[in-house]
Design an enzyme around this catalytic site. Structure first.
Site, PDB file in Angstrom:
ATOM      1  N   HIS A 146      48.334  33.393  40.506  1.00 43.99           N
ATOM      2  CA  HIS A 146      47.839  34.761  40.416  1.00 43.99           C
ATOM      3  C   HIS A 146      47.423  35.277  41.798  1.00 43.99           C
ATOM      4  CE1 HIS A 146      44.551  37.775  39.184  1.00 43.99           C
ATOM      5  NE2 HIS A 146      45.722  38.374  39.124  1.00 43.99           N
ATOM      6  N   HIS A 196      39.949  33.859  38.291  1.00 45.85           N
ATOM      7  CA  HIS A 196      39.983  34.786  37.161  1.00 45.85           C
ATOM      8  C   HIS A 196      40.289  34.035  35.866  1.00 45.85           C
ATOM      9  CE1 HIS A 196      41.261  36.794  40.925  1.00 45.85           C
ATOM     10  NE2 HIS A 196      40.235  37.553  40.611  1.00 45.85           N
TER      11      HIS A 196
HETATM   12 FE1  FES Z   1      43.699  32.278  39.517  1.00 43.91          FE
HETATM   13 FE2  FES Z   1      43.319  34.897  39.569  1.00 43.91          FE
HETATM   14  S1  FES Z   1      43.524  33.544  41.254  1.00 43.91           S
HETATM   15  S2  FES Z   1      43.474  33.593  37.854  1.00 43.91           S
END
Ligand code: FES
Length: 173
Positions: A103, A122
């Site tokens: 992500h 997140h």
């Molecule tokens: Fe891992 Fe956003 S960086 S969920």
């Protein structure tokens, strides 16, 4: 009132007639659509093979930090204790993953209770028993898994990665 009934009947016939034309068109398209000749290629990118560790270094649910395909790409080897698809070693339970969240690049941590690599950024979670499949979160891809191989001495080698590594524009060194 009679004129109104007539209009309804005309409209109903037009509608049913249109359905017939649509069905005929769909049938024609199905019989004339080109067929794919080749099976889709696997999403594996081969990197230079690299020895990561030896089987003797692994214990169930105790991740071993590694780096692949280069020192700037942190990852982990995990002996899951259960045979899984893509697992290597005599028990078919050794897997390897990048530990950079697809992500936004936070470092992932292994949670032995549910065999996931989980993100503190997140809260994305990736299933280590299912090829790094994202089971919760915002990333647009699963976790990059290593293609592993074990030689006769028990050395574990990585030969490639099956997803784009976070922060890289391509899977080419
Ligand atoms: Fe891992 Fe956003 S960086 S969920």
């Amino acid at each position: 009132m009679k004129r109104c009934d007539l209009m309804v009947e005309v409209g109903r016939r037009r509608f049913l007639g249109g359905l017939g034309v649509a069905a005929a068109g769909a049938a024609a398209a199905a019989t004339t659509a080109p067929q794919a000749d080749a099976a889709p290629a696997p999403a594996l990118v081969e990197y230079p093979s690299r020895r990561l560790a030896n089987l003797s270094q692994l214990k169930v649910d105790e991740p071993l930090a590694v780096a692949y395909p280069d020192k700037d790409a942190p990852g982990v080897l995990i002996k899951l204790g259960t045979r899984v698809p893509g697992g290597v070693g005599p028990d078919g339970d050794v897997v390897g993953y990048s530990t950079v969240c697809p992500h936004k690049g936070f470092p992932l941590a292994y949670v032995k209770e549910d065999k996931t690599l989980s993100c503190p950024g997140h809260y994305a979670r990736y299933d280590c028993e299912k090829g790094g499949q994202q089971i919760w979160g915002h990333a647009t891809q699963n976790l990059a898994q290593y293609a592993l191989r074990v030689d006769g001495k028990g050395d574990i080698h990585a030969d490639g990665v099956d997803e784009l590594l976070y922060g890289r524009l391509s899977n080419v060194l």
